[in-house]
Design an enzyme around this catalytic site. Sequence first.
Site, mmCIF file in Angstrom:
data_model
loop_
_atom_site.group_PDB
_atom_site.id
_atom_site.type_symbol
_atom_site.label_atom_id
_atom_site.label_comp_id
_atom_site.label_asym_id
_atom_site.label_seq_id
_atom_site.Cartn_x
_atom_site.Cartn_y
_atom_site.Cartn_z
ATOM 1 N N HIS A 73 -28.071 10.259 33.538
ATOM 2 C CA HIS A 73 -28.380 8.898 33.055
ATOM 3 C C HIS A 73 -28.375 7.775 33.848
ATOM 4 O O HIS A 73 -27.535 7.822 34.786
ATOM 5 C CB HIS A 73 -27.725 8.751 31.697
ATOM 6 C CG HIS A 73 -26.327 8.383 31.683
ATOM 7 N ND1 HIS A 73 -25.781 7.364 32.345
ATOM 8 C CD2 HIS A 73 -25.233 9.440 31.575
ATOM 9 C CE1 HIS A 73 -24.374 7.417 32.326
ATOM 10 N NE2 HIS A 73 -24.048 8.526 31.979
ATOM 11 N N GLU B 163 -21.857 14.462 27.094
ATOM 12 C CA GLU B 163 -20.815 14.198 28.246
ATOM 13 C C GLU B 163 -19.362 15.066 27.601
ATOM 14 O O GLU B 163 -19.379 15.404 26.245
ATOM 15 C CB GLU B 163 -20.305 12.867 28.498
ATOM 16 C CG GLU B 163 -19.143 12.367 29.259
ATOM 17 C CD GLU B 163 -19.537 13.130 30.729
ATOM 18 O OE1 GLU B 163 -19.211 14.296 30.942
ATOM 19 O OE2 GLU B 163 -19.688 12.081 31.749
#
Length: 213
Positions: free
Chosen positions: A11, A85
């Site tokens: 990202h 994550e």
Amino acid sequence: MKTTRICLVRHGETSWNAEKRIQGNIDVGLNTAGQAQAEAAAAWLSGNSTMAALYSSDLLRARQTAERVGRALHLAPILRPEFRERRYGLFEGLTYDQSRTRYPDVYALFEGREPDFVIPYGGESLRQLHQRVCAGLQRVVEDHRGQSVVVVTHGGVLDIVNRVVRGTSLRAPRDFLIPNAAINWVCADGNRWRLEAWGVTDHLAMVGLDELP
């Protein structure tokens, strides 16, 4: 055996990346630099018309990056929590320095990459993360044999992917970069993995941050 090619994109940058603050599963959005990085990654990928699907972590910073990639590729992002994550437990919301100072014993185990050490208060061990990421990758490979796909994800996940593909121990110090919005290519032939390219940042005006330990 038909080969599956996976393009993994970290990202774009967030304000917490810039502050070296641990995000984990806290939903932080892209900052201005991160939005520009996501647009640049999308533009770079737009020339690849062979992508069969676009997958993304369901966390905001990944979704915002994937939405831009999706517009460029004319693909709707498919959200997969397997690519979230790592859960960093009591470290989430703190900077790395704050975590080291406040919880020195816990941080030493984290920094030492003990595979079975579960970070307290809802955290995840490296082995648990490894199992989750491998399951996500295998699902993509089985669904897309002979095809190319994009996966938008996070630094901790990419750390695991690199080790899976190269056969590197979870304990080994990291010897590769994971910049924000970098492009990474891996291939799977059945259960055999190959690394095609890693940490490509040619599309970025400024190289993305790699603030990870």
